[in-house]
Design a protein around this motif. Structure first.
Motif, PDB file in Angstrom:
ATOM      1  N   UNK A 275      38.819  42.290  40.437  1.00  0.00           N
ATOM      2  CA  UNK A 275      37.366  42.106  40.424  1.00  0.00           C
ATOM      3  C   UNK A 275      36.902  41.457  41.719  1.00  0.00           C
ATOM      4  N   UNK A 276      35.735  41.883  42.213  1.00  0.00           N
ATOM      5  CA  UNK A 276      35.163  41.304  43.434  1.00  0.00           C
ATOM      6  C   UNK A 276      33.914  40.487  43.120  1.00  0.00           C
ATOM      7  N   UNK A 277      33.622  40.276  41.845  1.00  0.00           N
ATOM      8  CA  UNK A 277      32.471  39.478  41.431  1.00  0.00           C
ATOM      9  C   UNK A 277      32.936  38.055  41.160  1.00  0.00           C
ATOM     10  N   UNK A 278      32.213  37.094  41.727  1.00  0.00           N
ATOM     11  CA  UNK A 278      32.581  35.696  41.523  1.00  0.00           C
ATOM     12  C   UNK A 278      32.464  35.336  40.048  1.00  0.00           C
ATOM     13  N   UNK A 279      33.329  34.453  39.598  1.00  0.00           N
ATOM     14  CA  UNK A 279      33.329  34.028  38.205  1.00  0.00           C
ATOM     15  C   UNK A 279      33.107  32.518  38.110  1.00  0.00           C
ATOM     16  N   UNK A 280      32.180  32.085  37.253  1.00  0.00           N
ATOM     17  CA  UNK A 280      31.291  32.934  36.435  1.00  0.00           C
ATOM     18  C   UNK A 280      30.299  33.678  37.311  1.00  0.00           C
ATOM     19  N   UNK A 281      29.839  34.824  36.801  1.00  0.00           N
ATOM     20  CA  UNK A 281      28.945  35.676  37.584  1.00  0.00           C
ATOM     21  C   UNK A 281      27.648  34.956  37.904  1.00  0.00           C
TER      22      UNK A 281
END
Length: 595
Positions: A250-256
Motif C-alpha cells: 500500500x502507498x497510502x499512509x496509515x491511518x488514511x
C-alpha cells in the motif's frame, strides 16, 4: 474413365461409412471423434476439422451424465487455452494465475463452482454455477474468456506473479480511497459516486470478475438518443517498452489522511515498497473514448507515461463521434469536404436540423483520436485521470445529442435549423434564427468540466441573466443540445409574443445603453450574425411551408462572438512530466498538487 472410377470408389467408401455408423448412437460417435483428437499428430494444434466436428456434436448432444459434462468442460477449457484435469467428480480448469474447480453430480448436474487465484483459497462463484446448472455452456465459455483475460498478465512466471501482486495492492488502495469522506454533489448516491467519486463507482474485483470503475453516467435526455449510459474502465496491467516502479504494498499512509484538496496522503517514495517492471497499470476504457489531442496530451502529463501514437488514428472529433455512435450508423462517414447534417425529432412532431461545417471542425485544434487504454503507475493518478475523462465525456455527450439515426435528405421539412461551430477545445456555439424576427442569435456553450456547463445567449436582444442560468441548468440536467434549444425556442416565442408594454423596459434599456459592451451586452451582435454560409448543406426544399424555418449559417468566430473571451482556459489538470511521483511529495509526505 479413370476419373469416373475414382468417383465411384469415393462414393462407395462414403456409402460404407454411412452403413457402418447408421446404427451408432451419438455417444459412440462423440467418443470416436474424441479418440481421433487424442491421436492428433500435433498436440499443440489439434486438427481443426475434428475440433469443429466435436463442437457441432456437443451442440446437439444431450448433457445428461457426468461424463458428457466433463467432455463439454474439457472442450471449453481447450478453446480458452487452459489446462484440464479430472479427479473423480471434480474438474479443474487451470491457467497460470488461477484455476476453476467444478464439482459434478452423478446425474450430470453441477454441485459447486469455485475460482481460486494464485496463492488464494477457492471462492464460490454463483454466476458461473448458475450458468452451468442451466446448461448455458456458450455463456459460460464467454464468462470464462473474460476471467482468463483478467488474469492474462504478460511476462514469464516470475514477472506475472509480481505484476499480479502489484495489481492486487493497487486494487486495495483504490478501495480505501472510495471509503474516505467527501461532500456529495448529487442527491442520488449511486449517480454521485459514479460522476463525482474520487475513483468513481468501484466494482471491487472478485475472483470471477475484473476490477472495474464506473466513472461517467450520462442522463437520459428524454429523446431516446443516448448511445451511452455508463462509461467504465477495467483496471489491469500491460507490458511497456520502458520500466516503471510499481507498488507491491500500500502507498497510502496509515491511518488514511486527506490533504487540503480532499485526496488521500500518499507515502513518500523512500517509504514505498516497489518493483521496477517492464509494465504499467492500465485503465481499459469500456467503450473507448474519442478524445481531442489536447486532452490526450493532458493524460500523459498527469502520468508521465506516453500513450503510443501508433495506437491512435487522428480525425476531427465529430467524425470520431459519428463512427462510435450507434445512432449515427447510417452516416458513419461524411464525404470529404462536405458538411455533416443531422435531423433530430422532438416531442410534438418538431424536427431540428443540425449542421456541423466541415471546414470549421477540420481545424487542427479539433483533431482527436479514439483512446482505448490509459496507462498509469500510481493510484494518485486515478482521480485526475477520471476527471479529465469525465470532462471529455461531457463534451462528447453534448455533441452526440445532435446525431440521430437519420441523415438529412432532400425533401425533409425541418422546423428549426442550427449550426454547431467549435470555439475552443472546451466550448462551441449554436447559431440559429430567432423566432418572429429576421435576425440571428447564438447560444454559447462552455464546458469547463463535467460539473460546470454554462450557456450564454448572444444576439437575441434579451438582457436577462436568469435565462442563461435556466438554460445552463437544463443543459446540465439533460446533457442534450436539442432539449436545451427546444427550451430556449419556447422562451423566445413567449417573449416575442408578449405585449409590447411588457417588452418595452428591456428594449428601451438596450437602446439607451451607449456604454462599451460588457460580457452580457448583446444589442450589437445581431448585425454581426448576418453572414450566411454558401456551403452549408441544408436542403432548400426543407424551407418551404415553414414560416419559422431558418438557414444554417457559418459566421467567423471574430464576427460571431465578439464578446466571448476565447483566450486559453485555465489548466484544470496542472501536472508536469515526472518519473515516479516524487514531485507530489512535500517534506511531510503530502501531495503538493493533485487537481
Amino acid at each position: 474413365m479413370l476419373v469416373y472410377c475414382q468417383m465411384m470408389k469415393a462414393t462407395s467408401v462414403i456409402s460404407d461409412l454411412h452403413l457402418k455408423f447408421a446404427e451408432k448412437t451419438w455417444n459412440e460417435t462423440f467418443q470416436l471423434v474424441r479418440r481421433c483428437m487424442d491421436r492428433s499428430r500435433d498436440e499443440s494444434r489439434p486438427c481443426e476439422p475434428l475440433v469443429r466436428s466435436l463442437e457441432r456434436l456437443q451442440e446437439v448432444f444431450s448433457v445428461s451424465s457426468m461424463n458428457t459434462v466433463k467432455s463439454r468442460l474439457e472442450m471449453i477449457a481447450k478453446q480458452q487455452g487452459m489446462g484440464f484435469h479430472i479427479t473423480e467428480a471434480t474438474c479443474y480448469m487451470t491457467a497460470d494465475l488461477f484455476y476453476l474447480e467444478v464439482v459434478l453430480l452423478p446425474c450430470g448436474g453441477v454441485e459447486d463452482v469455485k475460482v481460486a487465484p494464485h496463492g488464494g483459497s477457492p471462492v464460490a462463484s454463483e454466476s458461473l454455477l448458475q450458468l452451468l446448472r442451466l446448461k448455458k455452456f456458450a455463456e459460460f465459455s464467454m464468462k470464462l474468456a473474460g476471467l482468463f483475460a483478467q488474469y492474462n498478465i504478460p511476462g514469464d512466471n516470475e514477472i506475472k506473479l509480481k505484476l499480479f501482486a502489484s495489481l492486487q495492492c493497487l486494487g486495495k488502495d483504490l478501495q480505501q480511497m472510495v471509503h474516505l469522506p467527501r461532500l456529495p454533489k448529487d442527491s442520488d448516491p449511486r449517480t454521485d459516486m459514479i460522476n463525482s467519486g474520487r475513483v468513481g463507482c468501484l466494482m471491487a474485483g472478485k475472483e470471477d470478475c475484473p476490477l472495474t470503475i464506473q466513472f461517467y453516467e450520462s442522463p437520459s435526455d428524454g429523446l431516446k438518443n443516448s448511445d451511452l449510459s455508463i462509461q467504465a474502465a477495467q483496471v489491469t496491467v500491460g507490458v511497456s517498452e520502458v520500466t516503471h516502479k510499481l507498488q507491491v504494498a500500500s502507498v497510502i499512509s496509515q491511518p488514511a489522511q486527506l490533504d487540503p484538496q480532499g485526496y488521500p496522503v500518499f507515502l513518500p517514495l523512500s517509504e514505498v515498497t516497489y518493483e521496477t517492471l517492464p509494465a504499467c497499470f492500465l485503465l481499459k476504457l469500456q467503450p473507448a473514448i474519442p478524445m481531442m489531442e489536447s486532452f490526450v496530451n493532458k493524460l500523459s502529463q498527469i502520468t508521465d507515461v506516453t500513450i503510443p501514437d501508433v495506437d491512435l488514428q487522428w480525425a476531427p472529433l465529430p467524425k470520431l463521434l459519428m463512427r462510435s455512435s450507434p445512432s449515427a450508423n447510417s452516416h458513419k462517414e461524411t464525404i470529404d469536404g462536405q458538411d455533416a447534417v443531422f435531423t433530430v425529432p422532438l416531442p410534438g412532431g418538431v424536427m431540428h436540423s443540425y449542421t456541423l461545417p466541415h471546414a470549421a471542425w477540420e481545424a487542427p485544434a479539433q483533431r482527436g483520436a479514439v483512446v482505448a487504454r490509459v496507462p498509469f503507475t500510481h493510484p494518485a493518478h486515478v482521480p485526475p485521470l477520471l476527471e479529465l475523462l469525465r470532462h471529455q465525456c461531457a463534451i462528447n455527450t453534448l455533441l452526440r445529442s445532435c446525431f440521430t439515426s437519420q441523415h438529412a435528405k432532400t425533401g425533409w421539412a425541418c422546423d428549426l435549423h442550427y449550426e454547431v461551430l467549435p470555439v475552443s477545445e472546451t466550448s462551441f456555439s449554436v447559431t440559429f434564427h430567432q423566432p418572429g424576427t429576421d435576425s440571428l442569435a447564438v447560444l454559447f456553450v462552455n464546458v469547463s468540466d463535467s460539473h460546470q456547463i454554462n450557456c450564454t445567449l448572444f444576439g437575441a436582444g434579451i438582457r436577462d441573466p436568469s435565462l442563461d442560468e435556466h438554460l445552463s441548468t437544463v443543459t446540465k440536467r439533460c446533457m442534450s443540445i436539442p432539449v436545451t434549444l427546444s427550451t430556449l425556442h419556447s422562451k423566445l416565442e413567449e417573449i416575442t409574443s408578449a405585449p409590447i408594454s411588457l417588452q418595452r423596459p428591456a428594449t428601451a434599456e438596450a437602446k439607451n445603453d451607449h456604454s462599451a459592451p460588457s460580457s452580457t451586452a448583446v444589442a450589437d451582435t445581431s448585425s454581426a450574425l448576418t453572414t450566411f454560409s454558401q456551403s452549408s448543406s441544408v436542403p432548400q426544399d426543407s424551407f418551404s411551408g415553414s414560416a419559422s424555418a431558418c438557414y444554417a449559417m457559418s459566421v467567423a468566430k471574430s464576427e460571431l462572438l465578439p464578446e466571448i473571451n476565447t483566450s486559453p482556459a485555465v489548466n484544470l489538470y496542472p501536472f508536469t512530466p515526472v518519473g515516479v511521483f516524487p514531485h507530489w511529495m512535500t517534506n511531510n509526505g503530502q501531495l503538493s498538487e493533485l487537481i
